[in-house]
Design an enzyme around this catalytic site. Structure first.
Site, mmCIF file in Angstrom:
data_model
loop_
_atom_site.group_PDB
_atom_site.id
_atom_site.type_symbol
_atom_site.label_atom_id
_atom_site.label_comp_id
_atom_site.label_asym_id
_atom_site.label_seq_id
_atom_site.Cartn_x
_atom_site.Cartn_y
_atom_site.Cartn_z
ATOM 1 N N GLY A 250 0.806 -1.207 0.000
ATOM 2 C CA GLY A 250 0.000 0.000 0.000
ATOM 3 C C GLY A 250 0.840 1.258 0.000
ATOM 4 N N GLU A 251 0.158 2.376 0.183
ATOM 5 C CA GLU A 251 0.809 3.682 0.252
ATOM 6 C C GLU A 251 0.410 4.347 1.559
ATOM 7 O OE1 GLU A 251 2.888 4.989 -1.821
ATOM 8 O OE2 GLU A 251 2.748 3.583 -3.490
ATOM 9 N N GLY A 252 1.248 5.251 2.035
ATOM 10 C CA GLY A 252 0.917 5.989 3.242
ATOM 11 C C GLY A 252 1.560 7.366 3.202
ATOM 12 N N ASP A 351 -7.639 11.512 10.889
ATOM 13 C CA ASP A 351 -7.608 11.088 9.481
ATOM 14 C C ASP A 351 -8.591 9.943 9.275
ATOM 15 O OD1 ASP A 351 -6.893 11.031 6.838
ATOM 16 O OD2 ASP A 351 -5.006 9.972 7.145
#
Length: 506
Positions: A250-252, A351
């Site tokens: 994934g991305e973060g 978030d």
């Protein structure tokens, strides 16, 4: 190089009465073990301090002593090892547990355990307690007194802004090594390069290489605590060798998550991360579980792996044909209950969005990605924020609270009941912030039940105090779920999503 002239338990001796005292037979005291095991198991007797309460299955504990020669059926361990309680024996002084590093299961005495400690958010905790910032070479020499071979600190270079200086005590002198920047890396001799100062200190603690002696003892900056020591003491420090890192998954915003496998878990996620503070011990069925922290080539936060991915992709790839309204309500309730727990701990997520909700194999929604999470407080904050999900008072004045998370939850509900569509479609970020400030609120998604859109509206009250707490939101969602009844099959498999009592695992 030089800066300003320097060179570039002892084993357990006995046991408390194990299962098999005169009042009950070993077979009665030890469920789920074979008769062959009972015949072979002859533990010695010890004195064990009884815990004040019985630990429930799933509780993580730290071993207080060493036991490396176990009898059949017992668990081998060293002092400071992490184990997970699997079950309590009828005799309250014994447990069956699983060892995190070895993956083995066995029996051990309660007196050999303490519960894994919590870590409070402490501004004094530092990953680099030996970093003293902008001090002069003379001040560094004063700090490294009395002389002691291998005593060291790192400071910013006064003569070469942007560079660092490693100051090491050796003999009666303090030697200053200039740390250079080369192609995005740090180096002293240009033969060995490092990604960061932590890697450099780790390297020279094992091999003196180009410097006068190994780094033996850090000189802490006054007022700081070693995050490494505190993590180890509390049982949260993991060994990278115990984790098999896998592919990126994934991305973060603050780190890149990758898959992995640990012997004590079916799977794990390793997240290179720089958190705003040390993690607290937060544990809830609707929060992604923290397994530990690895300090090697930076900082890795290790969390449980949640197999079905994030909620946005889950909904988009299945759609209305496979995901029923009761299942949407179930996911929403899971998130509300996870956030209710965070609210009770006075933690603000900041978030909250469907992309940060993960779905487990048994279709439990779990709140994840605490990269922006902080203890509840007021005040300006310059962090980059997700505009479409952030409350107006947080965007305009930097005021975050559980009520700003409630606003974000309203947007998350819109995402869920639109089956993963992006909120405020066809509006730019600037248009969104201006429209929301003027009172604009999103229309309900197609097919969204009226009570759910009303719930969104209550989350989007302009005055934060008028927004409901997560406890009330969870109660209303639970009522809607009871009214909706059991769901249809989800994701191509039969799933019983009938409503469950509040606070219980569905």
């Amino acid at each position: 190089m030089r800066d300003g002239g320097g060179q570039t338990g002892s084993p357990i001796k006995g046991r408390s009465l194990p299962p098999g005292t005169p009042k009950q037979s070993p077979r009665e005291a030890l469920p789920s073990v074979s008769p062959r095991f009972l015949c072979a198991w002859r533990p010695t007797f010890v004195s064990a301090t009884m815990p004040t309460r019985r630990w429930a299955p799933g509780t993580q504990c730290i071993t207080k002593c060493e036991h490396t020669r176990p009898k059949p059926g017992e668990l081998a361990f060293h002092k400071g090892d992490v184990v997970t309680i699997l079950e309590a024996c009828e005799s309250k002084s014994w447990y069956r547990a699983k060892h995190h590093a070895s993956g083995q299961e066995g029996l051990l005495a309660a007196g050999a355990l303490r519960e894994r400690e919590a870590l409070s958010a402490d501004p004094k905790l530092s990953l680099m307690p030996w970093f003293h910032g902008k001090i002069s070479g003379q001040e560094a020499v004063q700090q490294l007194q009395p002389p002691e071979d291998g005593l060291f600190l790192v400071r910013e270079s006064a003569r070469h802004p942007g560079d660092y200086v490693l100051c090491v005590s050796f003999g009666r002198d303090v030697i200053h090594y200039r740390v250079l920047h080369r192609d995005g890396h740090l180096t002293i001799d240009e033969a060995v390069c490092f990604c960061n100062l932590m890697d450099m200190v780790e390297h020279y603690s094992k091999d003196k290489g180009a410097i006068c002696t190994k780094l033996v003892k850090p000189k802490r900056k006054q007022g700081t605590k070693s995050a490494e020591e505190e993590l180890a003491k509390a049982g949260w420090l993991l060994n990278l060798q115990h984790l098999t890192l896998g592919a990126r998954i994934g991305e973060g915003e603050f780190g890149v998550p990758g898959g992995g496998r640990a012997p004590w878990e079916g799977g794990a996620q390793a997240h290179p991360h720089s958190p705003p503070a040390a993690p607290r011990k937060i544990q809830h069925k609707n929060l992604v579980r923290l397994l530990g922290v690895i300090l090697h080539q930076g900082l890795y936060i290790v969390m449980e792996h949640v197999s079905k991915g994030n909620l946005v992709n889950f909904l988009r790839t299945r759609g209305r044909a496979l995901v029923s309204t009761p299942q949407l309500l179930q996911f929403s309730l899971h998130v509300a209950e996870g956030m209710e727990y965070l609210e009770s701990k006075k933690l603000v997520h900041r978030d909250l969005a469907a992309r940060n909700i993960l779905i487990s194999e048994d279709l439990v929604a779990k709140v994840s990605d605490f990269g922006l999470a902080k203890a509840e407080r007021k005040g300006l904050d310059s962090s980059r924020l997700p505009v479409k999900w952030t409350a107006p008072e947080a965007l305009k004045h930097g005021k975050f609270s559980s009520k700003s998370d409630v606003w974000s939850f309203g947007v998350l509900l819109w995402e869920v009941f639109s089956y993963g569509r992006a909120p405020y479609p066809k509006m730019s970020l600037k248009e969104v912030s201006e429209a929301v400030e003027k009172g604009y609120r999103m229309e309900p998604p197609e097919g969204c039940p009226g009570p759910i859109h009303a719930l969104m509206g209550s989350c989007w009250e302009a005055e934060p105090a008028r927004r409901p707490p997560f406890r009330k939101l969870a109660e209303k969602l639970a009522r809607e779920l009871r009214s909706a009844g059991a769901s249809a099959p989800v994701g191509g498999q039969d799933t019983d999503s009938s409503p469950s009592p509040r606070g219980q695992e569905p």
